[in-house]
Design an enzyme around this catalytic site. Structure first.
Site, PDB file in Angstrom:
ATOM      1  CD  GLN A   1      -2.836  -1.091   2.473  1.00 16.20           C
ATOM      2  OE1 GLN A   1      -3.026  -2.123   3.095  1.00 16.20           O
ATOM      3  NE2 GLN A   1      -3.416   0.052   2.836  1.00 16.20           N
TER       4      GLN A   1
ATOM      5  NE  ARG B   1     -13.451   0.182   4.093  1.00 25.25           N
ATOM      6  CZ  ARG B   1     -13.888  -0.404   2.992  1.00 25.25           C
ATOM      7  NH1 ARG B   1     -13.841  -1.692   2.868  1.00 25.25           N
ATOM      8  NH2 ARG B   1     -14.388   0.303   2.005  1.00 25.25           N
ATOM      9  CB  CYS B   2      -9.375   2.236  10.950  1.00 19.95           C
ATOM     10  SG  CYS B   2      -8.679   2.856  12.457  1.00 19.95           S
TER      11      CYS B   2
ATOM     12  CD  GLU C   1      -9.176   4.345   6.319  1.00 17.17           C
ATOM     13  OE1 GLU C   1      -8.212   3.730   5.892  1.00 17.17           O
ATOM     14  OE2 GLU C   1      -9.088   5.332   7.037  1.00 17.17           O
TER      15      GLU C   1
END
Lengths: 294, 783, 166, 174
Positions: free
Chosen positions: B220, B367-368, B737
Site C-alpha cells: 500500500q 480500514r481506519c 473508512e
C-alpha cells in the site's frame, strides 16, 4: 496450499476400488466429492499416500426407488438432492438439508455418502439420515452389507467401516402417510458447520397420529445423535401444541453438547428445544393446517 | 452510468471505472500472477509454540531435498545483521527467530526451492527442537510483576511498551469531581484482522550484473517500503525498484514490512535469482498485522440533562510480541485521542498503555485512520449508555451535544482542529429517511408484545488525511503526498501519484480530478501508481489519506499546469495573460467573444508553438503537504430484530448517511461505503481472534475467522450530505473508512437498545447469538 | 492446558506395579498406536506413534522422561514431542496406594498442552481426541498390568514377562 | 500423470503431479491467471470455474480429476472480443473494487443465471454465497447479476422467437 504428494488411482469398478483398499489399507483414502478430504490434505493434517478416486465408478451414480426405500448412490452430490423436485413430496428432508451444506460450489461436488463416511460430528447429513432412519450400504471384500445409521457413527471421524470398505449408498426408507421434514440450523456464518442443528422428520397416519418420527441432532456430541426420547414420545400421538411442546423438551435430553467458542452446552441444548418446537410446528401446520400454537 | 467518459467537467459524476476492463476479463496482474524466468519459490517454517526457546535447528535433510537451493535461518540473518528489522512504531521485530519464538506461527526458517511443492515438502524436513516457555496471552497478566518477560532484547525488563496520553488531566478531573452524572463502562474492541482477499506476497528479483533489485510486492506504500528496504539492507535506494502491481485489497494489512518480504529479498540477493513468496491465508491471519485489541475504560461526566462535560479514557493496548503498529511516529496510539467524537466536551483525558503478549505482532489500522475506529466505537457506544442513564432518547442526546455548525473550525480538548461539519443536518436526514419516529412506535408496540427490536445510532466523526508533515511522519518520513502530470502534444495526459490504490478506484477518481482541473475528459487521463521508478515520492494509500493528500496534490499539480497553459493560451489568443479567462473547459480572451482555445490546443502549442523564451513541454510535479487533516462524519442507523429462541440478530435495515465533503464519483463513494459497512458488520457480529492458554491462535483461517458472505450481509442503504473541507483544494475529505469506523457502534447500539428493557447497557463484540441468548436467559426470556 | 484424570485398581502388590511403571520397556508399549520404541536409559525413552482420527493421520515423535517423586508411591512422566508441525507437552503424574485386599490403586492425572496447527485447526475436536488418547494410554497400562497379574496368578513361580501383544 | 483437459474450448495435454490442484494447473501450467487463490480452506471461491458446466472451487479439485472434462474460466467469458453481458453489468454497476474476487464471482454468477435466468435478490445472494468479496459489500454485485439477467433476457427476446406475452414495461429492473 496443496497436499503432500500421493499416488492417484481412479478405478472404473467397485471391485477394483476394494482391491486397491485391500492392498493399501491404512495408507489409502477414498475420494468422491473431496470437499472435506482435500481441504484437510491441503492443510496437511491428512496425508494419505494413495488416493482412490471413485468418481468413474458408474454403479455408484444416481438414485433410484427400490422396494421399501430410496437408494442414494455414493456419487450423489448435495446439489442433486437440493434440486431434485421429484423427491420433494416423499423425502422433503433431503432438499431441506442439502441447502444448508456449505455453499453452492461445494454442494456441486460434495457427496451425501462421502459426508457420512467422513463422520464429522457436525455432519448435516448425519443428522438427517438419523431422522430418516436410514441404512448405510457398505461394500468390502466380502460383498455388501447394510449398517443401520445408528451403528454407523462410531466416534468422531470414525465410521463403522473397515479399512477395506467403501460406502456405496445410503438407503432411506420410503415413508408411509403424509410426510413433513425440516432441517433447522444455526451457524456462525452462511455455510459454516452448525453451532447446533436439528433434522426433523414426521409422517402422519390417516388418522392424524404420528406414524414415523425422526430427530437427528447435529454438532451436539462426538457424533450425530438421535433424539430417541422425543421420537418414542411422539409415536402414535397427534401433533398438538402440547405434544409438540413435550417432544421439544425431550430432544435436548439426548444431546451431548460441549462448551466451545460456538456457545455453551446449555445454549446448544436450548436451541435444539427451540428448533424441535419450530420444526414440529411448521410440519404440523403443513400437514394439518390448523394447529393452534401458543 | 457511462462506462466511457468523454464528457467534460466529470467531477461529481458516476464515471465507469477505468480499471475494470482488465479485472472483468481476468487480466488483472497481481503479484502471484507474475512469473519470471528462473524464478524460485520460498516457503516459511513457522513455530507451533507461542513462546519457546529454540534449542536447535537441523536443516541438513531439507538441504538434501530435491530442488532445494537455500535454507535461511535466523543465525544466517544475524551474520548479515538482518535478523531484526525496525517496525514503524519505533520497535524492532525478528525476521527469522533467533534464540526464542514469541508467538505461534512466528517465522523460523525459509526454504527456497525450484518449485512451490519442493519448498513446502522440504520445509517439513527441517527439524527444530523447542523448549516451551510460559505463555502470556492476557495483557493484564502480562503487566503483573511476576509475569515472564517476553522481550529479552529490550533494555526495559517489563512487558510494558509505552504510556501515552492526551488532554488536560487536572481540568478533566476537576469536572469529574463536580459532575452531577458520571457513567463508566469497560469496552473491549477485540482483535481482528483486515484479511484482504489477496494475501501478502512478493517477488524479489535481484540482478547481480546490474546490482538492481526489482521488488514486486503487495504494498500500500511502495515508496516508503523502498526507503525502509534501503535503510535495512544497505542497498542503494536508486538501485531498488518497488513495483506494487494490482493489489487485491489491503485495508491496512499491506502497510507494514513483513519478515517474509525480507527473507525473500535476502534469498534473491544470495542466489541472484527471482524468489517468489506468497503467503497462505492461514499465514496471513496468524502472522501479519492484526488490528484493534484495545481494552478500554470510558467515563463520561455530564449534566443531568445529558449535556456532556468531560471524558476520561484508559486503555490497555495489546500489541502482541512486537509493536508493529503502522502509526505516525509521534502517535503510538494512532489518532485515538479523537475519542471526543462529534461532541462538545469541555475537557478530556485519554491514556493508552501498550503491552507485549505472546501473540502475532501488529496493531495496524484496519480500514481506519490509525485507531480512529476504536475511538469512534467507544464514544458512540458510551454516549448510548449515558442516554439510557439520563433517560434521554439517543438521537436527542446526540443533538444536545453536537459541535454546532458555527463552531468550526473547532478545537477539541485533545488538540485536534476539526475543519468543518454539519452534524445536525446529517443526523436529521438520517432520522427522516429511516423513519425514526415510526420505528420507535413500532418498537414500543413490539416491546408490549414481548418482542425485541432495536434501533442503533452512530453519529461519528473521522479524522483522515495524514499529514500535515509538521506533525505526521512515519520513521521520520514526512507524510505529504505527490502527483506528477504530463500532457502529451495531442492533449492526452499521463499522471503518476505517490499513493497506491487497492480497489478504491484511483485510476478513475484521480482522472476525474485532473480532467476537471484541465478541462479534459476522464478518458483523456491515464493514472499510474505503484512503480517507484516512475511515480513521485509519496507515503501511500491507507488511513483514507489518498483523496485528502494525493487528491489535493493532483488538483494543485493540474493547476500548476494550468498556470503555464494560461500563458500559452495568451500567446495563442494574442492577448495579455491578465486578459485570459478560464471557464473550466477553455481559455478565452476578455472582451473577445467567440475566441477561445482548449487545453488540447494549448498542449499542442506547448510542443509546437511557444511564446518566445518559454520552456517547452507541459508538465508539473506537486508535493502537497496538507495544512490540516480532514474530518468526515456521518449518521448511521441500524434496525435489528432478535430471535428470542436462538439469540440470533437480524439486521433488518441499515442506513448510512455520510458527509465526506465534495464527492468526486458518487458511485465509487457508495461502493466504498457498502464495503466498509460489511467489514463493520463482520466485526460487530462475527470476527475475533481468540487464543487459548498455550497461545494457539483459535481463528487461524477462514473457517474460524469469519468473513460474511452475501447471505449474511444486510442490504445497505446510503445517502449523503456535503460539507466541503475548507482547506482541501477541491473540498474533498476521504470516505473509504468512515463506514468501518462508524458502523460497529450502530450495530451494537441497536442490539443493546433491543435488550434495554432488560436493563442491558453493553455487550462486547462480536455479538454471537449465544451471548444474546445468555442475556435473555438470565432475564427469564425464552421462546 | 487440558487436564484429564482417572484411576484403576490392579490385583498386584504395589512393588510389582511400581516395577512395571518405572520400566520404560514395559510402559513404552502402552502408548497407543506405537510404531517405534527406542529406550535410551532407565528413565528416558523415545517413541514414534501413529495418530489417526479419521482422515487426520500422521506420525508424532515423543520423548519421555520418568522422574520418581517418591519411590513406590509416585512418579511423573513428562512427554514432549510433536509432528505434523505441532507440539505436544504432557505431564502425567502417577500415584500408587494400597487397596484393602492387597492390590494397588493407581491414580493418574495428565496435564496436556498442545501447540501448533493441530490445536489451532482442530478447535472443535481436539479436546475430545486428546482425552481419548490419554484414556487409551492408561487403559493400555491397566490392561498390561492386569495381564501381568493374571500371569503372576498362572505361573506364580516365574517372574512374568508381560504380554504386550494385542 | 498425463491428462487431457478442454479449457475454454481449447484442448490441452499435460503431465501433472497428482497433487496439483486444478487452480494451480490453470494458473501455472496454462497461464490462465484470472483464476485466483484467496484461502486455504475452500472458503473464498476466488478460484471458481465451471467443470462440465457446474461451478466448483478449483482449489479443491485435483487437476487429474479434470481429465477428459470441460473447464471454463473467466477468460472464456468474452467471445469474439465481445464482453459477456455479465462482465459489462459488473462494470456498469460497480460490482468490483480490487478485482480479486471478480473472476470467481463472475463464474458463480454465470452458473447461477444458467440455472435460473431470473433470480430474486435472495436467490442471487444464495447463489454467490460460496464467494467472498472483501470490498463491495455485495450490494452492487447483486445489482450487476440482476442487470445481466435483464440484459440476457432482452437479448434472448430480440434474437429468439417472439415472446408470447409482452410485458407492459420494457424494463423490469429496480
Amino acid at each position: 496450499m496443496f497436499p503432500n504428494s500421493f499416488e492417484y488411482i481412479a478405478p472404473k469398478t467397485l471391485m477394483e476400488a476394494i482391491e486397491l483398499l485391500k492392498q493399501h489399507g491404512y495408507d489409502a483414502k477414498v475420494v468422491a466429492g473431496g470437499q472435506s478430504l482435500l481441504p484437510m490434505m491441503k492443510l496437511r493434517v491428512a496425508a494419505p499416500s494413495i488416493l482412490i478416486d471413485i468418481n468413474n465408478i458408474d454403479e455408484l451414480k444416481g438414485w433410484r426407488n427400490e422396494s421399501g426405500y430410496l437408494r442414494i448412490g455414493a456419487l450423489t452430490r448435495h446439489a442433486d438432492l437440493e434440486h431434485s423436485e421429484e423427491l420433494r413430496e416423499q423425502y422433503p428432508l433431503l432438499a431441506e438439508t442439502a441447502v444448508w451444506i456449505a455453499d453452492p460450489l461445494v454442494r456441486n461436488l460434495g457427496t451425501v455418502c462421502g459426508s457420512l463416511a467422513h463422520a464429522d460430528p457436525g455432519s448435516d447429513w448425519g443428522a438427517a439420515m438419523l431422522a430418516l432412519h436410514a441404512q448405510v450400504e457398505v461394500a468390502g471384500p466380502e460383498g455388501k452389507r447394510q449398517v443401520p445409521i445408528d451403528d454407523f457413527f462410531v466416534d468422531t471421524f470414525t465410521p463403522a467401516l473397515e479399512e477395506t470398505e467403501i460406502v456405496t449408498a445410503v438407503l432411506v426408507p420410503t415413508p408411509v402417510g403424509r410426510v413433513g421434514g425440516r432441517y433447522l440450523k444455526i451457524e456462525r456464518k452462511a455455510g459454516d458447520f452448525a453451532i447446533a442443528g436439528l433434522a426433523v422428520h414426521v409422517s402422519l397416519a390417516s388418522d392424524g397420529t404420528v406414524a414415523e418420527a425422526g430427530f437427528g441432532i447435529c454438532a451436539c456430541g462426538p457424533i450425530p445423535l438421535r433424539g430417541k426420547r422425543a421420537e418414542e414420545y411422539l409415536l402414535g400421538k397427534k401433533l398438538t401444541p402440547e405434544t409438540i411442546e413435550a417432544a421439544s423438551r425431550l430432544v435436548p435430553e439426548d444431546a451431548e453438547p460441549a462448551d466451545d467458542l460456538r456457545g455453551s452446552a446449555e445454549y446448544k441444548r436450548d436451541v435444539l428445544r427451540v428448533f424441535a418446537k419450530r420444526g414440529l410446528s411448521d410440519i404440523a401446520k403443513e400437514l394439518q393446517g390448523e394447529v393452534v400454537l401458543r | 452510468m457511462a462506462l466511457h467518459q468523454t464528457e467534460l467537467r466529470p467531477l461529481g459524476k458516476c464515471v465507469g471505472r477505468k480499471e475494470d476492463p482488465r479485472f472483468i476479463r481476468g487480466k488483472g496482474r497481481y503479484v502471484d500472477d507474475i512469473m519470471l524466468p528462473g524464478m524460485l519459490y520460498m516457503y516459511l517454517v513457522r513455530s507451533p509454540y507461542a513462546h519457546a526457546r529454540i534449542k536447535s535447528i537441523d536443516t541438513s535433510a531439507a538441504l538434501q531435498a530435491p530442488g532445494v537451493k537455500l535454507v535461511i535461518t535466523g543465525e544466517d540473518l544475524e551474520a548479515m545483521n538482518l535478523a531484526w528489522i525496525p517496525t514503524m512504531a519505533n520497535d524492532q521485530q525478528m525476521v527469522l527467530a533467533t534464540g526464542k519464538v514469541l508467538y505461534q506461527y512466528q517465522e523460523v526458517a525459509a526454504v527456497i526451492a525450484e518449485t512451490r511443492e519442493q519448498a513446502v515438502d522440504a520445509a517439513q524436513l527441517i527439524d527444530i527442537e523447542y523448549e516451551p516457555l510460559p505463555v502470556v496471552v492476557d495483557p493484564f497478566k502480562a503487566l503483573e510483576p511476576d509475569a515472564p518477560i517476553l522481550r529479552e532484547d529490550r533494555e526495559k525488563k517489563s512487558n510494558h511498551v509505552f504510556h501515552w496520553e492526551a488532554g488536560d488531566r487536572e481540568a478533566t478531573e476537576e469536572l469529574f469531581r463536580n459532575a452531577p452524572v458520571v457513567v463508566k463502562k469497560d469496552v473491549r474492541f477485540q482483535r481482528v484482522h483486515p484479511a484482504p482477499l489477496e494475501p501478502c506476497g512478493c517477488i524479489a528479483d535481484y540482478n547481480p550484473s546490474t546490482g538492481k533489485l526489482t521488488w514486486y510486492v503487495t504494498s500500500q506504500a511502495p515508496h516508503a517500503h523502498r526507503t525502509v528496504l534501503a535503510m535495512v539492507s544497505g542497498l542503494p535506494e536508486h538501485q531498488i525498484r518497488v513495483i506494487s502491481p494490482d493489489v487485491g485489497g489491503g485495508f491496512g494489512n499491506k502497510v507494514p514490512i513483513y519478515p517474509g518480504y525480507v527473507a525473500a529479498v535476502v534469498a534473491s540477493l544470495k542466489l541472484g535469482k527471482p524468489v517468489k513468496w506468497i503467503e497462505t491465508r492461514t499465514e496471513n491471519i496468524t502472522s501479519t498485522g492484526f488490528a484493534r485489541d484495545y481494552h478500554m475504560t470510558c467515563e463520561i461526566a455530564a449534566e443531568e440533562d445529558g449535556r456532556v462535560l468531560a471524558l476520561r479514557v484508559k486503555t490497555i493496548a495489546d500489541h502482541g510480541a512486537f509493536d508493529a503498529a503502522a502509526d505516525p511516529s509521534k502517535f503510538p496510539a494512532g489518532l485515538f485521542s479523537i475519542v471526543t467524537g462529534s461532541y462538545d466536551f469541555k475537557e478530556a483525558l485519554v491514556e493508552v498503555d501498550g503491552v507485549y503478549t505472546n501473540k502475532a505482532p501488529g496493531g495496524v489500522a484496519y480500514r481506519c485512520s490509525f485507531r480512529v475506529t476504536e475511538a469512534a466505537y467507544l464514544i458512540e457506544r458510551v454516549m448510548d449508555v449515558l442516554a439510557r442513564r439520563v433517560g434521554v432518547d439517543p438521537a436527542e442526546l446526540r443533538k444536545r451535544n453536537f459541535i454546532r455548525k458555527e463552531q468550526f473550525p473547532y478545537k477539541s480538548p485533545t488538540g485536534w482542529t476539526y475543519d468543518s461539519g454539519d452534524y445536525e443536518k446529517t443526523l436529521a436526514l438520517a432520522l427522516e429517511k429511516i423513519g425514526y419516529e415510526e420505528l420507535r412506535k413500532e418498537q414500543a408496540e413490539k416491546r408490549a408484545r414481548g418482542e425485541f427490536m432495536g434501533i442503533g445510532i452512530s453519529t461519528f466523526t473521522e479524522v483522515v488525511g495524514a499529514g500535515p508533515s509538521h506533525t505526521f511522519d512515519i520513521m521520520g518520513i514526512k507524510m505529504f503526498d505527490s502527483a506528477q502530470i504530463r500532457i502529451h502534444p495531442t492533449g492526452k495526459v499521463i499522471a503518476r501519484l505517490g499513493v497506491r490504490h487497492q480497489g478504491q478506484g484511483h485510476e478513475t477518481t484521480f482522472a476525474q480530478i485532473i480532467a476537471e482541473e484541465l478541462g479534459l475528459s476522464t478518458d483523456d487521463v491515464l493514472i499510474e501508481e505503484g512503480d517507484t521508478d516512475n511515480a513521485p515520492y509519496g507515503l501511500g494509500t491507507y488511513a483514507s489519506r489518498s483523496t485528502p493528500t494525493a487528491g489535493g496534490a493532483a488538483a494543485l499539480c493540474a493547476r500548476r499546469i494550468r498556470d503555464k497553459a494560461k500563458k500559452i493560451a495568451a500567446h495563442l489568443l494574442e492577448v495579455g495573460e491578465e486578459d485570459v479567462v478560464w471557464d473550466g473547459v477553455s481559455f478565452s480572451a476578455k472582451g473577445l467573444p467567440g475566441k477561445s482555445v482548449t487545453m488540447k490546443d494549448v498542449a499542442f502549442a506547448a510542443y509546437t508553438n511557444l511564446p518566445e523564451g518559454m520552456e517547452p513541454g507541459l508538465e508539473a510535479t506537486y508535493y502537497y503537504d496538507p495544512p490540516n487533516l480532514t474530518f468526515p462524519h456521518g449518521a448511521y442507523i441500524a434496525v435489528v430484530d432478535i430471535d428470542k429462541g436462538t439469540g440470533a440478530v437480524k439486521v433488518r435495515r441499515f442506513l448510512a448517511v455520510d458527509d465526506c465533503g465534495t464527492v468526486i464519483n458518487p458511485m465509487i463513494v457508495d461502493g466504498q461505503v457498502h464495503g466498509g459497512l460489511t467489514e463493520g458488520f463482520a466485526i460487530a457480529f462475527m470476527q475475533d481472534i481468540p487464543f487459548d492458554d498455550e497461545g494457539n491462535c483459535l481463528a487461524p483461517n477462514w473457517m474460524d475467522y469469519l468473513v460474511p458472505t452475501a447471505l449474511d450481509t444486510p442490504h445497505w442503504e446510503t445517502d449523503r450530505t456535503v460539507t466541503p473541507s475548507p482547506h482541501h483544494p477541491i473540498g474533498a475529505k476521504g470516505v473509504g473508512e468512515s463506514p468501518n469506523v462508524g458502523s460497529p457502534a450502530a450495530f451494537v447500539n441497536a442490539v443493546v437498545d433491543a435488550l434495554a428493557p432488560l436493563g442491558v447497557e453493553h455487550i462486547d463484540m462480536p455479538i454471537f447469538p449465544w451471548k444474546v441468548w445468555q442475556i435473555l436467559r438470565e432475564h427469564g426470556v425464552t421462546e | 492446558m487440558r487436564t484429564y484424570q482417572g484411576d484403576f485398581v490392579i490385583d498386584l502388590p504395589r512393588s510389582s506395579v511400581w516395577a512395571f511403571i518405572t520400566d520404560p520397556e514395559r510402559v513404552g508399549p502402552c502408548i497407543p498406536d506405537l510404531l517405534k520404541l527406542d529406550v535410551e536409559s532407565e528413565t528416558r525413552f523415545h517413541a514414534v506413534v501413529r495418530v489417526g482420527v479419521g482422515p487426520v493421520r500422521g506420525k508424532f515423535k515423543l520423548s519421555t522422561e520418568l522422574t520418581v517423586t517418591e519411590p513406590e508411591v509416585s512418579a511423573e512422566l513428562s512427554i514432549r514431542g510433536g509432528g505434523m508441525g505441532s507440539g505436544v507437552d504432557m505431564k502425567a503424574k502417577l500415584t500408587l496406594s494400597d487397596t484393602e485386599n492387597g492390590g494397588t490403586k493407581l491414580d493418574w492425572r495428565c496435564d496436556a498442552a498442545i501447540s501448533g496447527p493441530v490445536a489451532s485447526l482442530g478447535g472443535r475436536l481436539i479436546d475430545n481426541e486428546a482425552k481419548k488418547i490419554t484414556e487409551k494410554m492408561f487403559n493400555n497400562l491397566s490392561k498390561a498390568l492386569s495381564s501381568v497379574s493374571e500371569q503372576v496368578a498362572a505361573t506364580s513361580e516365574e517372574t512374568a514377562e508381560p504380554g504386550l501383544k494385542e | 500423470m498425463k491428462i487431457r483437459v478442454r479449457v475454454n474450448g481449447q484442448s490441452y495435454e499435460s503431465d501433472v503431479e497428482p497433487r496439483k490442484l486444478l487452480a494451480y494447473y490453470l494458473r501455472e501450467d496454462l497461464g490462465l491467471t484470472g483464476t485466483h487463490i484467496g484461502c486455504d480452506t475452500t472458503t473464498c471461491g476466488a478460484c471458481t470455474v465451471l467443470l462440465d458446466g457446474k461451478a466448483v472451487k478449483s482449489c479443491t479439485v485435483l487437476a487429474v480429476q479434470a481429465n477428459g472434462r470441460d473447464v471454463m474460466t473467466v477468460e472464456g467469458l468474452e467471445q469474439d472480443g465481445q464482453l459477456h453481458p455479465l462482465q459489462t453489468a459488473f462494470w456498469e454497476e460497480h460490482g468490483l473494487q480490487c478485482g480479486y474476487c471478480t473472476p470467481g464471482m463472475l463464474m458463480s454468477g454465470y452458473a447461477l443465471l444458467q440455472d435460473n435466468p431470473n433470480p430474486s435478490e435472495e436467490e442471487i445472494r444464495r447463489g454467490i454465497s460460496g464467494n467472498i468479496c472483501r470490498c463491495t459489500g455485495y450490494v452492487n454485485i447483486v445489482k450487476a447479476i440482476q442487470s445481466a439477467a435483464n440484459k440476457l433476457a432482452d437479448a434472448a427476446e430480440e434474437s429468439g422467437d417472439s415472446a408470447k406475452e409482452v410485458s407492459t414495461s420494457g424494463s423490469s429492473s429496480d
